[in-house]
Design a protein around this motif. Structure first.
Motif, mmCIF file in Angstrom:
data_model
loop_
_atom_site.group_PDB
_atom_site.id
_atom_site.type_symbol
_atom_site.label_atom_id
_atom_site.label_comp_id
_atom_site.label_asym_id
_atom_site.label_seq_id
_atom_site.Cartn_x
_atom_site.Cartn_y
_atom_site.Cartn_z
ATOM 1 N N MET A 1 0.882 -1.283 0.261
ATOM 2 C CA MET A 1 0.146 -0.018 0.020
ATOM 3 C C MET A 1 0.789 1.373 0.000
ATOM 4 O O MET A 1 1.993 1.233 0.124
ATOM 5 N N GLU A 2 0.133 2.344 -0.374
ATOM 6 C CA GLU A 2 0.898 3.592 -0.367
ATOM 7 C C GLU A 2 0.007 4.704 0.100
ATOM 8 O O GLU A 2 -1.179 4.588 -0.079
ATOM 9 N N CYS A 3 0.790 5.601 0.922
ATOM 10 C CA CYS A 3 -0.090 6.822 1.340
ATOM 11 C C CYS A 3 0.133 7.852 0.131
ATOM 12 O O CYS A 3 1.547 7.869 -0.156
ATOM 13 N N VAL A 4 -0.986 8.915 0.068
ATOM 14 C CA VAL A 4 -0.648 9.807 -1.239
ATOM 15 C C VAL A 4 -1.174 11.084 -0.871
ATOM 16 O O VAL A 4 -2.407 10.756 -0.238
ATOM 17 N N VAL A 5 -0.622 12.078 -1.176
ATOM 18 C CA VAL A 5 -1.465 13.476 -1.348
ATOM 19 C C VAL A 5 -0.982 14.101 -2.559
ATOM 20 O O VAL A 5 0.185 13.872 -2.843
ATOM 21 N N GLN A 6 -1.555 14.803 -3.061
ATOM 22 C CA GLN A 6 -1.392 15.792 -4.401
ATOM 23 C C GLN A 6 -1.611 17.224 -4.160
ATOM 24 O O GLN A 6 -2.444 17.472 -3.385
ATOM 25 N N GLY A 7 -1.016 18.101 -5.046
ATOM 26 C CA GLY A 7 -1.287 19.415 -4.914
ATOM 27 C C GLY A 7 -0.688 20.192 -6.207
ATOM 28 O O GLY A 7 -0.175 19.417 -6.836
ATOM 29 N N ILE A 8 -1.054 21.484 -6.299
ATOM 30 C CA ILE A 8 -0.562 22.057 -7.603
ATOM 31 C C ILE A 8 0.144 23.238 -7.329
ATOM 32 O O ILE A 8 -0.014 23.947 -6.163
ATOM 33 N N ILE A 9 1.217 23.622 -7.929
ATOM 34 C CA ILE A 9 1.872 24.739 -7.872
ATOM 35 C C ILE A 9 2.216 25.698 -9.133
ATOM 36 O O ILE A 9 2.276 24.976 -10.054
ATOM 37 N N GLU A 10 2.281 26.759 -9.131
ATOM 38 C CA GLU A 10 2.520 27.690 -10.158
ATOM 39 C C GLU A 10 3.940 27.829 -10.440
ATOM 40 O O GLU A 10 4.723 27.667 -9.583
ATOM 41 N N SER A 11 4.254 27.699 -11.810
ATOM 42 C CA SER A 11 5.528 27.747 -12.315
ATOM 43 C C SER A 11 5.562 28.921 -13.274
ATOM 44 O O SER A 11 4.738 29.208 -13.830
ATOM 45 N N GLN A 12 6.807 29.672 -12.865
ATOM 46 C CA GLN A 12 6.893 30.718 -14.019
ATOM 47 C C GLN A 12 8.281 30.285 -14.580
ATOM 48 O O GLN A 12 9.236 30.362 -14.183
ATOM 49 N N ASN A 13 8.076 29.916 -15.963
ATOM 50 C CA ASN A 13 9.251 29.463 -16.775
ATOM 51 C C ASN A 13 10.067 30.590 -17.013
ATOM 52 O O ASN A 13 11.317 30.321 -17.181
ATOM 53 N N ASN A 14 9.627 31.796 -17.135
ATOM 54 C CA ASN A 14 10.561 32.926 -17.415
ATOM 55 C C ASN A 14 11.227 33.492 -16.453
ATOM 56 O O ASN A 14 10.742 34.582 -15.647
ATOM 57 N N SER A 15 12.475 32.870 -16.311
ATOM 58 C CA SER A 15 13.365 33.620 -15.364
ATOM 59 C C SER A 15 13.777 35.185 -15.342
ATOM 60 O O SER A 15 13.989 35.836 -14.559
ATOM 61 N N HIS A 16 13.864 35.308 -16.700
ATOM 62 C CA HIS A 16 14.265 36.716 -17.145
ATOM 63 C C HIS A 16 13.194 37.636 -16.720
ATOM 64 O O HIS A 16 13.650 38.628 -15.878
ATOM 65 N N TYR A 17 12.043 37.188 -16.662
ATOM 66 C CA TYR A 17 10.734 38.333 -16.497
ATOM 67 C C TYR A 17 10.653 38.329 -14.867
ATOM 68 O O TYR A 17 10.512 39.384 -14.350
ATOM 69 N N MET A 18 10.994 37.135 -14.104
ATOM 70 C CA MET A 18 10.981 37.102 -12.874
ATOM 71 C C MET A 18 11.971 38.102 -12.305
ATOM 72 O O MET A 18 11.601 38.887 -11.343
ATOM 73 N N ARG A 19 13.176 38.256 -12.825
ATOM 74 C CA ARG A 19 14.138 39.123 -12.104
ATOM 75 C C ARG A 19 14.066 40.285 -12.356
ATOM 76 O O ARG A 19 14.191 41.280 -11.469
ATOM 77 N N HIS A 20 13.214 40.653 -13.475
ATOM 78 C CA HIS A 20 13.089 42.065 -13.661
ATOM 79 C C HIS A 20 11.375 42.663 -13.366
ATOM 80 O O HIS A 20 10.980 43.469 -13.991
ATOM 81 N N ASN A 21 10.952 41.892 -12.570
ATOM 82 C CA ASN A 21 9.635 42.433 -11.929
ATOM 83 C C ASN A 21 9.746 42.553 -10.548
ATOM 84 O O ASN A 21 8.808 42.285 -9.673
ATOM 85 N N ASN A 22 10.756 43.233 -9.942
ATOM 86 C CA ASN A 22 10.859 43.485 -8.683
ATOM 87 C C ASN A 22 10.564 42.281 -7.676
ATOM 88 O O ASN A 22 10.084 42.370 -6.437
ATOM 89 N N GLY A 23 10.916 41.295 -8.159
ATOM 90 C CA GLY A 23 10.491 39.898 -7.283
ATOM 91 C C GLY A 23 9.145 39.664 -6.959
ATOM 92 O O GLY A 23 8.905 38.769 -5.852
ATOM 93 N N VAL A 24 8.192 40.227 -7.544
ATOM 94 C CA VAL A 24 6.963 39.998 -7.402
ATOM 95 C C VAL A 24 6.462 38.648 -7.993
ATOM 96 O O VAL A 24 5.702 37.620 -7.103
ATOM 97 N N ARG A 25 6.675 38.417 -8.925
ATOM 98 C CA ARG A 25 6.620 36.975 -9.765
ATOM 99 C C ARG A 25 7.770 35.938 -9.414
ATOM 100 O O ARG A 25 8.280 35.632 -10.165
#
Ligand SMILES: *[C@@H]1O[C@H](CO)[C@@H](O)[C@H](O)[C@H]1NC(C)=O
Length: 232
Positions: A1-25
């Motif tokens: 048997m196994e115990c399992v839980v799941q969830g979702i998380i947002e990913s922002q693939n554009n790291s360039h955008y991330m750095r240039h948006n004051n760390g908000v995203r």
């Protein structure tokens, strides 16, 4: 048997955008990785799982059956595993806990496994490539945390042409092996571990998605600014 839980998380693939948006995203996935690294103290491993989901035809037994053929392409010598997920544990107690306890059957198989299942009357339902990372560690149970994005292929086995199924969203899955004698102990260990991740993501039984946590952006920002300065 196994115990399992799941969830979702947002990913922002554009790291360039991330750095240039004051760390908000900030990248929530990156923050989750920092948190997991601090909590379990082991390095992450890369995963790239090719998954074929097969369903049995109407002539094979009375109950339709589903099996998954899995192959982690990130391994030095990738090999196939067949996995059958059985029923979830039932009963009053099972309803009350936030972790799903289910039976699984897994077995190593050879490369010709697809032809074998076809000859048994199974048909290919869908094919996925799940890419991301995994942390495996001991914390009251043998916990595995997998964070992956699901990709689909334009044609069978074309893993190099895979495109995201849900861009910007990654699946987080936490599993731990259990047995009839010890599942309550394993459920407790998984539940208490989930509490550490609560600021970043909702974890629940598979199929009961609770969406994205409103506090995730703030939690991620705080984790990112603290990382490097101190260990958790
Ligand atoms: C529970 O039992 C399973 C199956 O024997 C084992 O793999 C797992 O490590 C056990 N977990 C704990 C916390 O004892």
């Amino acid at each position: 048997m196994e115990c399992v839980v799941q969830g979702i998380i947002e990913s922002q693939n554009n790291s360039h955008y991330m750095r240039h948006n004051n760390g908000v995203r900030l990248q929530h996935v990156e923050a989750l990785q920092i948190l997991l690294q601090g909590l379990c103290g082991v390095p992450k491993e890369r995963v790239r799982v090719h998954e074929l989901c097969l369903k049995s035809g109407p002539n094979l037994g009375v109950v339709p059956s589903e099996v998954r053929l899995l192959c982690d392409l990130a391994q030095p010598t990738p090999s196939w595993t067949v996995r059958h997920v059985g029923g979830a544990m039932r009963g009053a107690g099972a309803e009350q806990i936030s972790v799903l306890v289910r039976t699984i059957v897994e077995s190593k198989v050879g490369h010709n496994v697809l032809r074998f299942f076809y000859s048994l009357g199974y048909k290919l339902d869908h094919e996925l490539l799940k890419e991301g990372f995994v942390f495996r560690f001991q914390r009251g149970a043998q916990i595995t945390v997998t964070v992956t994005s699901a990709n689909k292929m334009p044609k069978l086995y074309a893993t190099d042409e895979a495109v995201p199924v849900t861009p910007g969203i990654q699946l987080v899955e936490i599993t731990a092996p259990a047995a009839a004698e010890n599942y309550s102990e394993v459920v407790a260990a998984v539940s208490s571990f989930c509490e550490y991740l609560a600021p970043l993501l909702h974890l629940s039984k598979p199929g009961v998605s609770m969406g994205i946590v409103p506090t995730a952006a703030a939690a991620a920002a705080s984790l990112m600014s603290n990382s490097g300065a101190k260990t958790l």
